[in-house]
Every structure is written in structure tokens, then in C-alpha cells.
Design an enzyme around this catalytic site. Structure first.
Site, PDB file in Angstrom:
ATOM      1  CD  GLU A 168     -71.835 -39.543 -20.160  1.00 50.34           C
ATOM      2  OE1 GLU A 168     -71.668 -38.587 -20.912  1.00 50.34           O
ATOM      3  OE2 GLU A 168     -72.703 -39.533 -19.254  1.00 50.34           O
TER       4      GLU A 168
ATOM      5  CD1 TRP B  97     -62.519 -34.228 -25.996  1.00 51.95           C
ATOM      6  CD2 TRP B  97     -62.861 -34.196 -28.209  1.00 51.95           C
ATOM      7  NE1 TRP B  97     -63.166 -35.386 -26.340  1.00 51.95           N
ATOM      8  CE2 TRP B  97     -63.397 -35.403 -27.687  1.00 51.95           C
ATOM      9  CE3 TRP B  97     -62.958 -33.973 -29.579  1.00 51.95           C
ATOM     10  CZ2 TRP B  97     -64.010 -36.351 -28.482  1.00 51.95           C
ATOM     11  CZ3 TRP B  97     -63.573 -34.928 -30.377  1.00 51.95           C
ATOM     12  CH2 TRP B  97     -64.097 -36.107 -29.831  1.00 51.95           C
TER      13      TRP B  97
ATOM     14  CG  ASN C 289     -64.321 -24.901 -30.455  1.00 48.26           C
ATOM     15  OD1 ASN C 289     -65.341 -24.333 -30.109  1.00 48.26           O
ATOM     16  ND2 ASN C 289     -64.283 -26.187 -30.652  1.00 48.26           N
ATOM     17  N   GLY C 290     -63.111 -26.224 -33.464  1.00 50.20           N
ATOM     18  CA  GLY C 290     -63.930 -26.602 -34.618  1.00 50.20           C
ATOM     19  C   GLY C 290     -63.161 -27.578 -35.485  1.00 50.20           C
TER      20      GLY C 290
ATOM     21  NE  ARG D  39     -65.892 -25.040 -25.688  1.00 50.68           N
ATOM     22  CZ  ARG D  39     -67.073 -25.040 -26.263  1.00 50.68           C
ATOM     23  NH1 ARG D  39     -68.145 -24.885 -25.526  1.00 50.68           N
ATOM     24  NH2 ARG D  39     -67.207 -25.171 -27.557  1.00 50.68           N
TER      25      ARG D  39
ATOM     26  CD  GLU E 283     -79.037 -39.815 -19.227  1.00 51.69           C
ATOM     27  OE1 GLU E 283     -78.856 -40.087 -20.421  1.00 51.69           O
ATOM     28  OE2 GLU E 283     -78.381 -38.935 -18.641  1.00 51.69           O
TER      29      GLU E 283
ATOM     30  CE  LYS F 288     -72.259 -29.916 -19.530  1.00 46.92           C
ATOM     31  NZ  LYS F 288     -72.766 -31.268 -19.275  1.00 46.92           N
TER      32      LYS F 288
ATOM     33  CB  CYS G 252     -61.230 -27.024 -28.672  1.00 46.88           C
ATOM     34  SG  CYS G 252     -60.415 -28.416 -29.427  1.00 46.88           S
TER      35      CYS G 252
ATOM     36  CG  HIS H 157     -85.157 -61.823 -28.913  1.00 46.00           C
ATOM     37  ND1 HIS H 157     -85.709 -62.971 -29.457  1.00 46.00           N
ATOM     38  CD2 HIS H 157     -86.175 -61.176 -28.302  1.00 46.00           C
ATOM     39  CE1 HIS H 157     -87.003 -63.002 -29.186  1.00 46.00           C
ATOM     40  NE2 HIS H 157     -87.320 -61.925 -28.476  1.00 46.00           N
TER      41      HIS H 157
ATOM     42  CE  LYS I  15     -74.946 -38.965 -17.262  1.00 40.16           C
ATOM     43  NZ  LYS I  15     -75.654 -38.509 -18.330  1.00 40.16           N
TER      44      LYS I  15
HETATM   45  C1  G6P Z   1     -72.052 -34.771 -25.057  1.00 41.42           C
HETATM   46  C2  G6P Z   1     -72.285 -34.709 -23.561  1.00 41.42           C
HETATM   47  C3  G6P Z   1     -73.631 -35.313 -23.223  1.00 41.42           C
HETATM   48  C4  G6P Z   1     -74.737 -34.604 -23.985  1.00 41.42           C
HETATM   49  C5  G6P Z   1     -74.475 -34.615 -25.488  1.00 41.42           C
HETATM   50  C6  G6P Z   1     -75.403 -33.673 -26.232  1.00 41.42           C
HETATM   51  O1  G6P Z   1     -71.887 -36.081 -25.464  1.00 41.42           O
HETATM   52  O2  G6P Z   1     -71.251 -35.387 -22.880  1.00 41.42           O
HETATM   53  O3  G6P Z   1     -73.858 -35.182 -21.842  1.00 41.42           O
HETATM   54  O4  G6P Z   1     -75.950 -35.224 -23.725  1.00 41.42           O
HETATM   55  O5  G6P Z   1     -73.141 -34.160 -25.760  1.00 41.42           O
HETATM   56  O6  G6P Z   1     -75.089 -32.354 -25.856  1.00 41.42           O
HETATM   57  P1  G6P Z   1     -76.101 -31.135 -25.932  1.00 41.42           P
HETATM   58  O7  G6P Z   1     -75.299 -29.954 -25.494  1.00 41.42           O
HETATM   59  O8  G6P Z   1     -76.517 -31.027 -27.372  1.00 41.42           O
HETATM   60  O9  G6P Z   1     -77.235 -31.442 -25.049  1.00 41.42           O
END
Ligand code: G6P
Length: 612
Positions: free
Chosen positions: A492, A76, A102-103, A27, A485, A607, A2, A508, A489
């Protein structure tokens, strides 16, 4: 999670609010809304489900809403599905109080029950509507005005909030309150702004106030008054932010993600240059002395998402090079379990935003345990940066795409530099090795640039695999960290199911999922583990898997096994993650583009995750 904006001044509020929301859409983006007070004193609210675009269309880019005071929100969803009804702004029962939030209000059910007993009724499923009515309840009960009503509400609310509130009876002010959710306030002449993040107001001003936890702000035209929760006035310093406004624009790229992938060499170089002076690592800006480093008995590395993956990669490095025990923990797990930390433990908290709720809770838990905390943080002045004992700022600049790329890369660089300095300070490496490792780190930006040159082949391969159902990433040691990672990616932004597996563990269980044509990406940057992972790839191949190999130039015998290979420049194996991740970012990007998806704003994600 948000985004909120607010404006009070002499200009038309709605276009400014919408413009700010555009910068905050990372956000959250399942619905959005505006509230603007018109000249007749009425607060008009417009909301729309879906992306901000829908709200822009509905309000004719804000032109249909007249007025110089207003608030905006991009959502969000947490409580209540994404819908127009649940979208913000929310309004109290008799339309006296209107707010955006937001929260998360954790005790919203208890507060809702209390308000229902006082004859309040609700139209949405949100916790925010409860908070707005609670403010209204205290406003009417004590008749002491907005600051009093806000402070009483804050005492009752458990959870996190950045609230921007308009009161019908107080036309010449906006009120804000904050606990554990980000919020900044900007001023420029007679214009006053509030937003979740700096880029939202950068176009208008660089002069900002950072409002603290449990604080209230009264925003008037060109004037801001701050109060603590006891309603006492407090002084705040106006800070000039240095951020480059262009950094939050796409700069000719089709998507922010592609722009940010290409910014990695610079971001990594800037981060390295912030501490490498005359061939040595100088951690004075981090405030960490060699004596501090020598005392450390064990290290916890804590983060969420990609930040956690940085920790997984760093663990190998710290244990091998520094010979100190390391545990990498997901912040959401760490915060709720018994953690055995002795007094000399160091907790490294990794976070781009510096606001992730679970990561922040992990930081606070560590501080309560009395151990030293070191934040690797990108956003200057964020909560984690302010609360950690030591801060290593990554210099990635603003990252807008939801899927992180350059922030991840700078976090890795910061971690390498810490590890090398730790090894030196603890006598684990001599001067020659120290110099060699620093030189290697300094060569990474050029190697990342080189890895970016292979774009076309990866694009071609990604287009071929746009219909893939499952993709597996396998690797050992640091290659396993890279796999984690790469897989994140991919899932996502392409919505393709993907898993990362330690190559030796595949047999396994997971190997039963390999069918004819299943894509398996084998990562082989670690010379000592090359043969081992290659054998695992052969096992996959003999079960029908289609193999992509990712290895360094020179390992050409991989072509006997892999169906498609991407080569990257060789670097010291400790730092291979930085180079190997680039093709995997590109692969995920091109797959998402090939599928016609919204690369920068993938579904269901946000994000900055400020809820647990
Ligand atoms: C969200 C983002 C990720 C990020 C994670 C942690 O899930 O989409 O890309 O790695 O949060 O965020 P931060 O701001 O704590 O690195």
C-alpha cells in the site's frame, strides 16, 4: 472516496471549505475544487488537479474567492480520469445548478442519453455532471424549486450519493441529498456546515444532524430543514459529538500513520476496557446475551482490506476456542454469491469507516436473509453501525492515514473478546481459562508498547531494502493471517510488489520467483507451527532468498536460518497478531519514508471506499 464540504453563514466560505477538505483528503486526493457565490450573485468555480495544496495555491488559501456560501470537493476518480475538467464542483449546462458529489450514479449512461435527447450536452466524463444536469432538468420542467427537483432526481438515480448543491436562483440556501454515502450537517449559531465526516467541521461545531438515506436537507444560515423523498418535512435530532478535535491532528509526528501506530496501545486498551469489567467480559453494550450466543450455529466474518485480514486471524480463534464453524469472506465476493445461511447464522461485519460499499451491501444481504448481524465498527453513527443488529464499537478514535493501523488493532481486540465470551457462554472453557485469556488480552497494550521499542533496528533494515522489487511474507495458521496484513501494509505505502503466502503453499508455484537476494519475511509466532515454517524458510534460503524472521523472544535458534530477526514479546498464540503486526507496520512505514513517498496518502487509494 471523495470528500465534500459546504458552508453557509456570514463568514468567508472558501477558507472554511478548504480547511474542511484538509481533514477529508484521506477520502481522495487526485483533484479538488470549490464553488463560492460572490456578492454579485455569481457562482465562481475554481478547480485544480492533484493534491489540495494545488487548489490552495490557486486560490491563495481561499482568499481569492469572496462569498459566504459555497461547496468544496476532494476527489478519488471513478468515472473519468483525474483532471481539472473532471474535478468537482460540476455545473449544469446553463450554470443554474452547481454541485459536488461523493458516490456513484450507476445508471448515469441511461440518464445521460435521456438528457442528450433533451438537448443537454456535457463537458466531462463524470457521472456527477449527469446528476447535476438531471436536477437542472427537473427544476426547469416542473418549476417547483430545489427540493422538488432533488426529490425527482433521486427517484431516477440508481447508486449512491452525498450531494451538496447550489442553485443560482436560490442564493440563500444550500441543498443536500444523501443515499448510501456518508454526510453530516453541523450548526453553530448562524453558521451551517455540511461534510462527509465529522473531523471536517469539528473545529467549528460539535452539534450535528445525521441525515438519513433518501433524505434531503435545505441549509440556511443557522437553520436546517429536512425532507423525505416525498418532500414531506421531517424532524431530526441535533446530536452532540464527543470526538476530540486534537485526535485528527498529527500531534508532533511527521505522519498520521506513525502517530496512529503509536496510539495502538491506548486504542486497544480503550476498546478492551469498554467491555471488560471486574475481570469479566460484559457484552451488554453490544446487546448480546449468553443465550443469543448459545444459539449460533455458524459464523461468517465479512470485510474488505485489513478488516478482512482481521477476519482471517479471528477464524482460527473462533474455530479452535469456540468450536463453531467460521467462514471469512471478502465483502465484494460475499455480496454476489449464493450464501447458505441457516436461521442461527451470525454474520460479523468488520469495518473501520462503517461506510465501505461492499461491506454495507454484505450487511444488507445478511439482514435480508433474516440472520443476526453484528458490526465491529469504529465510526459512531455510520451506516453499518446504524443498520447492524448489534454493534461492537472499537475505540480507535479518528484514523486519518489511509493505511489502517490502530483501527485494525482494535478490531482484532474486539474479535478476541467476542471469541472468549463465546467460548465461555458455550461451555468450551472453564472459569480459570476464561480468566487467563482475559488477563492475556488485557496485557496486549503493554506488549504492543514493547514491540514499538525496536523501531531503530527496523528503520535501519527498511532503509537497506528500499530498492527491493519483491517481498514475500510467509507463515502458517495465524502467522498466515499476520502475513496477509504485513504484505498489504507494505505494498500500500511503499509500492513494492509483495505477496503473502501460506508457508506450506510456497513450493506450489511461488517459490519459482525466489532469486538471489529476494527478501522473504517468515513469521513464526505459533509454537506448534514453528518448526514447519522454519523448514520452509530453509527451502527459501537454499534458493538464494534473504530471510527476515519475526518471532517471539526465546526462539533464538532462528538465527541459524534468518539473516535478520525481529523479536516480539510472547503472548498467548491466539493473540499474537496484535503484537506481531507492529514491526511489520513499522517496516512498511520506514520503507515508504526511505523512498520519499507520501505515507499518509498513497497513490490510487482512498481510506473510505464507498464505491463497489
Ligand atoms: C480501504 C482502506 C483499508 C481498509 C478497507 C476497508 O481499502 O485503505 O485500510 O481496510 O478500505 O475499510 P473499512 O472502513 O470498511 O474498514
Amino acid at each position: 472516496m471523495c470528500g465534500i464540504t459546504g458552508y453557509i453563514g456570514h463568514k468567508q466560505a472558501a477558507p472554511i471549505l478548504l480547511d474542511g477538505l484538509t481533514k477529508l483528503e484521506y477520502r481522495g486526493y487526485d483533484s479538488a475544487g470549490l464553488a463560492v457565490r460572490n456578492d454579485a450573485g455569481e457562482i465562481e468555480i475554481v478547480k485544480a488537479k492533484g493534491r489540495l495544496k494545488a487548489l490552495k495555491e490557486k486560490t491563495n488559501d481561499g482568499l481569492s474567492l469572496q462569498g459566504t456560501v459555497g461547496i468544496g470537493h476532494t476527489r478519488w476518480a471513478t468515472h473519468g480520469e483525474p483532471s481539472e475538467n473532471n474535478a468537482h464542483p460540476h455545473v449544469s449546462m446553463d450554470h443554474e445548478v452547481v454541485g459536488v458529489h461523493n458516490g456513484i450514479i450507476e445508471n448515469y449512461q441511461e440518464l445521460k442519453d435521456k438528457l442528450i435527447r433533451h438537448n443537454y450536452h456535457f463537458y466531462s466524463d463524470t457521472d456527477t455532471e449527469v446528476a447535476i444536469n438531471l436536477i437542472d432538468y427537473y427544476l426547469k420542467k416542473y418549476q417547483q424549486g430545489p427540493v422538488d427537483a432533488l426529490s425527482r432526481s433521486m427517484m431516477r438515480i440508481r447508486g449512491s450519493y452525498a450531494l451538496a448543491v447550489m442553485f443560482k436562483a436560490y442564493p440563500d440556501a444550500l441543498y443536500v441529498a444523501r443515499k448510501d454515502s456518508p454526510m453530516i450537517i453541523g450548526v453553530d449559531g448562524e453558521d451551517t456546515f455540511v461534510a462527509s465526516d465529522v473531523p471536517a467541521i469539528l473545529k467549528y461545531t460539535r452539534s450535528v444532524y445525521y441525515i438519513g438515506n433518501n433524505e434531503i436537507g435545505k441549509l440556511e444560515r443557522g437553520k436546517v430543514t429536512f425532507y423525505n423523498i416525498d418532500q414531506e418535512e421531517i424532524e431530526k435530532e441535533l446530536v452532540k459529538v464527543k470526538m476530540d478535535a486534537k485526535a485528527a491532528e498529527k500531534g508532533g509526528f511527521e505522519h498520521f500513520m506513525m502517530k496512529e501506530i503509536h496510539e495502538q496501545p491506548k486504542a486497544v486498551r480503550d476498546t478492551i476496557n469498554s467491555v471488560v469489567k471486574d475481570g469479566k467480559i460484559d457484552l451488554s453494550a453490544v446487546n448480546l446475551t449468553d443465550a443469543d450466543i448459545q444459539k449460533i450455529s455458524q459464523i461468517y466474518i465479512v470485510g474488505c482490506g485489513s478488516a478482512y485480514h482481521v477476519g482471517v486471524a479471528l477464524q482460527y480463534l473462533f474455530e479452535d476456542l469456540v468450536e463453531v464453524p467460521v467462514r471469512v469472506e471478502l465483502a465484494s465476493e460475499f455480496r454476489y454469491r449464493k450464501v447458505l445461511m441457516d436461521a442461527n447464522t451470525l454474520v460479523v461485519i468488520i469495518s473501520q469507516s462503517g461506510e465501505t460499499a461492499d461491506t454495507l451491501a454484505a450487511l444488507r444481504k445478511s439482514k435480508e436473509a433474516g440472520v443476526r448481524t453484528l458490526g465491529i465498527v469504529n465510526v459512531v453513527g455510520s451506516t453499518i453501525a446504524r443498520e447492524a443488529d448489534n454493534v461492537f464499537y472499537t475505540l480507535a478514535g479518528p484514523e486519518i492515514a489511509v493505511a489502517t493501523t490502530k483501527a485494525y488493532s482494535t478490531q482484532l481486540a474486539a474479535g478476541y473478546l467476542l471469541a472468549v465470551q463465546f467460548a465461555k457462554a458455550r461451555g468450551k472453557i472453564d472459569d480459570a481459562k476464561y480468566a487467563e485469556l482475559i488477563e492475556e488480552i488485557c496485557s496486549l497494550p503493554d506488549k504492543i508498547t514493547k514491540a514499538l521499542e525496536d523501531k531503530e533496528r527496523i528503520q535501519w533494515f527498511a532503509a537497506k531494502y528500499a530498492n527491493a522489487k519483491d517481498v514475500f511474507f510467509i507463515g502458517r495458521g495465524i502467522d498466515y493471517a499476520i502475513s496477509l496484513e504485513g504484505s498489504l501494509k507494505l505494498k500500500e505505502i511503499s509500492y513494492i510488489h509483495s505477496e503473502a503466502y501460506a508457508a506450506g503453499e510456497l513450493k506450489h508455484g511461488t517459490i519459482s520467483l525466489i532469486e538471489n537476494g529476494t527478501l522473504v519475511v517468515g513469521i513464526l509466532t505459533q509454537p506448534e507451527l514453528y518448526e514447519k515454517t522454519l523448514s520452509n524458510m530453509v527451502e527459501v534460503k537454499s534458493r538464494g532468498g534473504y530471510l527476515m524472521g519475526l518471532t517471539t523472544y526465546g526462539n533464538y535458534n532462528i538465527e541459524d536460518t534468518a539473516d535478520f530477526t525481529v523479536y516480539i514479546p510472547k503472548t498467548n498464540h491466539y493473540f499474537a497478531t496484535s503484537v506481531a503486526i507492529v514491526p511489520l507496520q513499522l517496516f512498511a512505514y520506514y520503507l515508504s519514508v526511505a523512498k520519499g513517498l507520501d505515507v499518509d496518502k498513497p497513490r490510487n487509494l482512498a481510506k473510505s471506499v464507498t464505491v463497489e
